[in-house]
Write an enzyme that holds these catalytic residues in place. Structure first.
Site, PDB file in Angstrom:
ATOM      1  N   GLN A  87       3.013   9.911   1.762  1.00 51.60           N
ATOM      2  CA  GLN A  87       4.480   9.174   0.953  1.00 51.60           C
ATOM      3  C   GLN A  87       5.552   9.312  -0.144  1.00 51.60           C
ATOM      4  O   GLN A  87       6.171   9.116   0.325  1.00 51.60           O
ATOM      5  CB  GLN A  87       4.221   7.910   1.385  1.00 51.60           C
ATOM      6  CG  GLN A  87       3.551   7.143   2.732  1.00 51.60           C
ATOM      7  CD  GLN A  87       3.151   6.019   2.637  1.00 51.60           C
ATOM      8  OE1 GLN A  87       2.014   5.558   2.034  1.00 51.60           O
ATOM      9  NE2 GLN A  87       4.257   5.306   3.684  1.00 51.60           N
ATOM     10  N   GLY A 123       0.698  -1.319  -0.155  1.00 51.98           N
ATOM     11  CA  GLY A 123      -0.058  -0.440  -0.577  1.00 51.98           C
ATOM     12  C   GLY A 123       0.831   0.850  -0.173  1.00 51.98           C
ATOM     13  O   GLY A 123       2.307   1.368   0.416  1.00 51.98           O
ATOM     14  N   HIS A 161      -4.552   1.314   7.179  1.00 52.50           N
ATOM     15  CA  HIS A 161      -3.180   1.976   7.399  1.00 52.50           C
ATOM     16  C   HIS A 161      -2.876   2.683   5.847  1.00 52.50           C
ATOM     17  O   HIS A 161      -3.001   3.978   7.007  1.00 52.50           O
ATOM     18  CB  HIS A 161      -2.391   0.594   7.115  1.00 52.50           C
ATOM     19  CG  HIS A 161      -0.699   0.944   7.560  1.00 52.50           C
ATOM     20  ND1 HIS A 161       0.316   0.887   8.215  1.00 52.50           N
ATOM     21  CD2 HIS A 161       0.038   2.022   6.790  1.00 52.50           C
ATOM     22  CE1 HIS A 161       1.110   1.725   8.146  1.00 52.50           C
ATOM     23  NE2 HIS A 161       1.039   2.356   7.135  1.00 52.50           N
ATOM     24  N   GLU A 162      -3.230   2.535   5.049  1.00 55.90           N
ATOM     25  CA  GLU A 162      -3.173   3.418   4.117  1.00 55.90           C
ATOM     26  C   GLU A 162      -4.535   5.229   4.160  1.00 55.90           C
ATOM     27  O   GLU A 162      -3.628   6.268   4.345  1.00 55.90           O
ATOM     28  CB  GLU A 162      -3.470   3.352   2.507  1.00 55.90           C
ATOM     29  CG  GLU A 162      -2.249   2.220   2.912  1.00 55.90           C
ATOM     30  CD  GLU A 162      -0.581   2.358   2.468  1.00 55.90           C
ATOM     31  OE1 GLU A 162      -0.477   3.661   2.545  1.00 55.90           O
ATOM     32  OE2 GLU A 162      -0.089   1.547   2.863  1.00 55.90           O
ATOM     33  N   CYS A 202       5.493  -0.113   7.564  1.00 51.63           N
ATOM     34  CA  CYS A 202       4.907   1.138   6.619  1.00 51.63           C
ATOM     35  C   CYS A 202       6.365   1.955   5.694  1.00 51.63           C
ATOM     36  O   CYS A 202       7.711   1.783   6.036  1.00 51.63           O
ATOM     37  CB  CYS A 202       5.114   2.415   8.237  1.00 51.63           C
ATOM     38  SG  CYS A 202       4.598   3.957   6.805  1.00 51.63           S
ATOM     39  N   LEU A 203       6.070   2.098   4.926  1.00 49.64           N
ATOM     40  CA  LEU A 203       7.491   1.899   3.521  1.00 49.64           C
ATOM     41  C   LEU A 203       8.545   3.549   3.921  1.00 49.64           C
ATOM     42  O   LEU A 203       9.648   3.766   3.906  1.00 49.64           O
ATOM     43  CB  LEU A 203       6.844   2.404   2.262  1.00 49.64           C
ATOM     44  CG  LEU A 203       6.707   0.986   1.046  1.00 49.64           C
ATOM     45  CD1 LEU A 203       6.321   1.503   0.371  1.00 49.64           C
ATOM     46  CD2 LEU A 203       7.730   0.195   1.637  1.00 49.64           C
ATOM     47  N   HIS A 227      -2.467   7.594   6.823  1.00 50.87           N
ATOM     48  CA  HIS A 227      -1.516   7.819   6.105  1.00 50.87           C
ATOM     49  C   HIS A 227      -2.321   9.638   5.545  1.00 50.87           C
ATOM     50  O   HIS A 227      -2.316  10.941   6.343  1.00 50.87           O
ATOM     51  CB  HIS A 227      -1.176   7.528   4.804  1.00 50.87           C
ATOM     52  CG  HIS A 227      -0.104   7.077   5.528  1.00 50.87           C
ATOM     53  ND1 HIS A 227       0.985   7.393   6.149  1.00 50.87           N
ATOM     54  CD2 HIS A 227       0.358   4.664   4.816  1.00 50.87           C
ATOM     55  CE1 HIS A 227       2.008   6.793   6.425  1.00 50.87           C
ATOM     56  NE2 HIS A 227       1.651   5.348   6.017  1.00 50.87           N
TER      57      HIS A 227
HETATM   58 ZN    ZN Z   1       2.162   3.483   5.719  1.00 46.96          ZN
END
Ligand code: ZN
Length: 188
Positions: free
Chosen positions: A50, A45, A141-142, A99-100, A145
């Site tokens: 991000q 995701g 999660h996304e 998380c990236l 963000h």
């Molecule tokens: Zn994330």
């Protein structure tokens, strides 16, 4: 074109993102680049903040988590624009999240197993759908963000304190990471 992923500590990750309309410049190009960026980092995701766009857009593709899917559970690849989670249901389940933007930190996070969400697809067509299990997890999660919330915000204060130095290292780029990132804090 792969975009640099914004690392923990950048204020854009704490902002509530703005809704967009069809006129948002080069939206298709951005979506395409987001997929490319997500796959290059082995993510499931990615949210627009991000990659430095504070807009209500995120993408998911749970194919990578195939082995965690139940027998009847299909992987989901989907683009979400101006999404609103309208209902959370089911029992809360723990799942190990990462998380990236926060490389190398993984923690068990408790979230509801089912959600109902309204969103626009890449053609600005309206949808309202229910998702459960893995897809519901990645979407929550996304979605967070786009609300300026990170998964580590759910950790108990003590746990978060224990991560403080590692988080500081991430914001300074003092980490090993095999994808392109942009770090907000200058190295000492
Ligand atoms: Zn994330």
């Amino acid at each position: 074109m792969i975009l640099p992923i914004i690392a923990y500590g950048d204020p854009i990750l704490k902002q509530v993102a703005k809704e967009i309309n069809k006129d948002y410049p080069k939206l298709n190009e951005l979506i395409e680049r987001m997929f490319e960026t997500m796959y290059a980092a082995n993510g499931v995701g990615l949210a627009a903040p991000q990659v430095n766009h504070s807009i209500c857009l995120f993408i998911i593709d749970t194919h990578e988590l195939k082995d965690k899917l139940k027998e009847n559970e299909k992987p989901v690849k989907q683009i979400f624009i101006n999404a609103k989670i309208t209902e959370k249901a089911g029992e809360n389940i723990m799942f190990n999240e990462g998380c990236l933007s926060i490389p190398d930190i993984r923690e068990d996070i408790d979230r509801p197993s089912k959600i109902r969400i309204q969103y626009l697809d890449e053609n600005f067509k309206h949808h309202e759908k229910e998702f459960d299990r893995i897809a519901a997890r990645v979407i929550q999660h996304e979605y967070d963000h786009t609300e300026g919330i990170l998964f580590i915000d759910y950790l108990k204060p003590l746990k978060k304190r224990l991560l403080k130095n590692r988080l500081m290292d991430i914001s300074r780029g003092e980490i090993e990471v095999d994808y392109k990132m942009k770090f907000p804090v200058k190295k000492k």
